[in-house]
Design a protein around this motif. Structure first.
Motif, PDB file in Angstrom:
ATOM      1  N   ARG A 129      12.651 -26.885  46.836  1.00  0.00           N
ATOM      2  CA  ARG A 129      11.223 -27.127  46.642  1.00  0.00           C
ATOM      3  C   ARG A 129      10.407 -26.522  47.787  1.00  0.00           C
ATOM      4  O   ARG A 129       9.353 -25.922  47.552  1.00  0.00           O
ATOM      5  CB  ARG A 129      10.961 -28.630  46.542  1.00  0.00           C
ATOM      6  CG  ARG A 129       9.512 -29.021  46.309  1.00  0.00           C
ATOM      7  CD  ARG A 129       9.065 -28.772  44.875  1.00  0.00           C
ATOM      8  NE  ARG A 129       9.863 -29.484  43.917  1.00  0.00           N
ATOM      9  CZ  ARG A 129       9.662 -30.754  43.529  1.00  0.00           C
ATOM     10  NH1 ARG A 129       8.666 -31.451  44.036  1.00  0.00           N
ATOM     11  NH2 ARG A 129      10.445 -31.317  42.629  1.00  0.00           N
TER      12      ARG A 129
ATOM     13  N   TYR B  72       7.412 -23.711  47.439  1.00  0.00           N
ATOM     14  CA  TYR B  72       6.058 -23.829  47.987  1.00  0.00           C
ATOM     15  C   TYR B  72       5.696 -22.589  48.803  1.00  0.00           C
ATOM     16  O   TYR B  72       4.581 -22.078  48.705  1.00  0.00           O
ATOM     17  CB  TYR B  72       5.937 -25.069  48.871  1.00  0.00           C
ATOM     18  CG  TYR B  72       5.740 -26.360  48.108  1.00  0.00           C
ATOM     19  CD1 TYR B  72       4.841 -26.439  47.049  1.00  0.00           C
ATOM     20  CD2 TYR B  72       6.435 -27.515  48.463  1.00  0.00           C
ATOM     21  CE1 TYR B  72       4.652 -27.625  46.354  1.00  0.00           C
ATOM     22  CE2 TYR B  72       6.253 -28.707  47.774  1.00  0.00           C
ATOM     23  CZ  TYR B  72       5.363 -28.752  46.719  1.00  0.00           C
ATOM     24  OH  TYR B  72       5.165 -29.923  46.032  1.00  0.00           O
TER      25      TYR B  72
ATOM     26  N   ALA C 240       1.838 -21.992  49.212  1.00  0.00           N
ATOM     27  CA  ALA C 240       1.496 -23.335  49.707  1.00  0.00           C
ATOM     28  C   ALA C 240       2.276 -23.522  51.005  1.00  0.00           C
ATOM     29  O   ALA C 240       3.176 -24.362  51.110  1.00  0.00           O
ATOM     30  CB  ALA C 240       1.856 -24.392  48.671  1.00  0.00           C
TER      31      ALA C 240
ATOM     32  N   ARG D 159       2.457 -26.993  53.033  1.00  0.00           N
ATOM     33  CA  ARG D 159       3.271 -28.002  52.344  1.00  0.00           C
ATOM     34  C   ARG D 159       4.756 -27.643  52.426  1.00  0.00           C
ATOM     35  O   ARG D 159       5.605 -28.505  52.659  1.00  0.00           O
ATOM     36  CB  ARG D 159       2.806 -28.139  50.889  1.00  0.00           C
ATOM     37  CG  ARG D 159       3.334 -29.402  50.233  1.00  0.00           C
ATOM     38  CD  ARG D 159       2.661 -29.682  48.911  1.00  0.00           C
ATOM     39  NE  ARG D 159       3.158 -30.914  48.351  1.00  0.00           N
ATOM     40  CZ  ARG D 159       2.590 -32.097  48.479  1.00  0.00           C
ATOM     41  NH1 ARG D 159       1.477 -32.214  49.174  1.00  0.00           N
ATOM     42  NH2 ARG D 159       3.117 -33.180  47.939  1.00  0.00           N
ATOM     43  N   GLY D 160       5.070 -26.362  52.253  1.00  0.00           N
ATOM     44  CA  GLY D 160       6.466 -25.919  52.362  1.00  0.00           C
ATOM     45  C   GLY D 160       7.023 -26.139  53.753  1.00  0.00           C
ATOM     46  O   GLY D 160       8.165 -26.592  53.922  1.00  0.00           O
TER      47      GLY D 160
END
Length: 196
Positions: free
Chosen positions: A91, A95, A100, A103-104
């Motif tokens: 995930r 991201y 993103a 967030r990653g």
């Protein structure tokens, strides 16, 4: 992960070094909950007689002055592994690919924190179990630290691979899932110097 997500506290925020921007902290709390939904914790340990440890980890253990010093007087060696599974890193990578980035990055850092937390808990449980038997344990020591070769990861993989679904060994002797920690810990009879 089963159970409720523990709160994102001061200790975790200090590790993440996020400051006090309310918008950043709101995002961090959201990512923290997501991290706990993604992880699948596996913790395993194997105990070997000291002779079997040096034989199994030949030549890496014998060539390491740090390991030889650590294991002086030990009768057994406990091998430990803690992993969070592959979903969190997958995930986090997604991201980053989707731009993103923050967030990653946060998810990856939280994964590192949680993997270390799980290993600390396993280490503490083992230490306490041996203390109840009147034995002492050394501190834990991981491949790649000082003169303990990363090649020792292959031994961990050979031993723990059948127990942990999805565990693989990458070039350079890195383990996948990435949020996987391995360590060795000596077990000594009675009271000993140093402890953990």
């Amino acid at each position: 992960m089963n159970g409720l997500c523990p709160p994102l506290g001061k200790k975790e925020l200090k590790y993440l070094q996020l400051g006090d921007n309310p918008r950043v902290l709101k995002e961090a709390h959201s990512v923290w909950r997501e991290a706990h939904e993604l992880i699948v914790v596996e913790k395993k340990s194997i105990v070997l007689p000291i002779r079997d440890f040096f034989r199994g980890f030949h030549p890496h253990a014998a060539r390491s002055q740090a390991i030889c010093a650590l294991m002086e007087g030990a009768q057994q060696v406990c091998l430990m592994m803690a992993t969070l599974g592959a979903e969190l890193e997958s995930r986090s990578r997604r991201y980053l690919e989707e731009k993103a980035v923050f967030r990653g990055y946060l998810l990856d850092r939280m994964g590192s924190y949680l993997a270390e937390k799980e290993m600390r808990e396993l280490d503490g449980e083992i230490t306490e179990a041996y203390r109840r038997e009147g034995k002492t344990t050394t501190k834990r020591y991981s491949p790649g630290y000082r003169d303990f070769s990363m090649e020792a990861q292959k031994v961990f993989f050979d031993l723990f691979g059948p127990m942990i679904p999805g565990l693989s060994l990458l070039p350079g002797f890195l383990l996948k899932p990435e949020k996987t920690i391995t360590a060795v810990k000596g077990v000594l009879p009675g009271e000993a110097q140093g402890g953990r």
